[in-house]
Design an enzyme around this catalytic site. Sequence first.
Site, PDB file in Angstrom:
ATOM      1  N   PRO A   2     -18.431  19.681 -42.931  1.00 41.37           N
ATOM      2  CG  PRO A   2     -19.295  19.751 -45.092  1.00 41.37           C
ATOM      3  CD  PRO A   2     -19.484  19.097 -43.755  1.00 41.37           C
ATOM      4  CD  GLU A   3     -15.684  24.708 -40.513  1.00 38.16           C
ATOM      5  OE1 GLU A   3     -16.253  25.805 -40.466  1.00 38.16           O
ATOM      6  OE2 GLU A   3     -15.617  23.939 -39.539  1.00 38.16           O
ATOM      7  CE  LYS A  51     -21.448  24.371 -42.761  1.00 35.90           C
ATOM      8  NZ  LYS A  51     -21.465  23.613 -41.503  1.00 35.90           N
ATOM      9  CB  CYS A 229      -4.195  29.098 -24.062  1.00 40.96           C
ATOM     10  SG  CYS A 229      -4.662  30.614 -24.926  1.00 40.96           S
ATOM     11  CB  CYS A 232      -2.866  33.026 -21.570  1.00 38.14           C
ATOM     12  SG  CYS A 232      -4.090  31.728 -21.315  1.00 38.14           S
ATOM     13  CB  CYS A 254      -8.433  29.806 -23.541  1.00 40.99           C
ATOM     14  SG  CYS A 254      -7.329  30.425 -22.244  1.00 40.99           S
ATOM     15  CB  CYS A 257      -8.094  33.799 -23.854  1.00 40.47           C
ATOM     16  SG  CYS A 257      -6.307  33.783 -23.660  1.00 40.47           S
TER      17      CYS A 257
HETATM   18 ZN   LIG Z   1      -5.653  31.703 -23.112  1.00 44.11          ZN
END
Ligand SMILES: [Zn+2]
Length: 259
Positions: A2-3, A51, A229, A232, A254, A257
Amino acid sequence: MPEGDTVWKTAQLQHAALAGKVLEKTDFRVPKYATVDLSGETVHGVVARGKHLFHRVGSFSIHSHLKMEGVWRTYRAGERWTKPEFKARVILDAPGVQAVGFELGLLEVIPTADEHTVVGHLGPDLLGPDWDAVEAVRRLVADPEVPVFVALLDQRNLAGVGNVYANELCFLRGMLPTRPVGEAPDLARTVDLAERMLQANKQRFTRSTTGDLRPGRTSWVYGRAGKPCRRCGTTLLGGELGRLEGQERVVTWCPRCQS
Ligand SMILES: [Zn+2]
């Protein structure tokens, strides 16, 4: 995993349901605490630290961690559970409400005064009252060779970033997940972005790092390996990365990027 925002929301819901109530019955279904009985004690509140969750009851804290599958749920008296009974690890009955912790990765009962002994190693909590961005950056760069993705996930540096945010932060800051954290540009901005992401998501049910809440559009790279992506059009790559064997997490990036 979990975040931090999920854990924060869990604490809010548990707090709203239980705070101020006197427990009528408690049932710990883990051998070590099977005989613990906190009935008759008042729930002072439920808080999240990174957490970790703490249900503060009487002079004790029920410390839990959701790990992979854990959840806390609240039910009205007599309401049917939404998960099978054998997955319950702890049941707290209060007037009109029942709180159940299912499949908790960690569950223990400690004196509230000792909470610091189980979370003292955590870095500044992104959603905590004592959030300290400068200290988070200081901890991140203390081990400059570590891949930035791994450093962001390390709760000793800053508490609250999970797999989703670590991937999204690397993309948004143009960094390959493998780039040594010591060579990451302007970590103060990365840490600031992490805090804004968690703050923006802590109150809503759909997590989004793109600002778009529609299904399939909530992330830039997380869960999107093999897809184009959004920025891009290059096909996103996927792999695994971790500090130690067995601790690898799924990474997506990516190749155009991020560098
Ligand atoms: Zn990209």
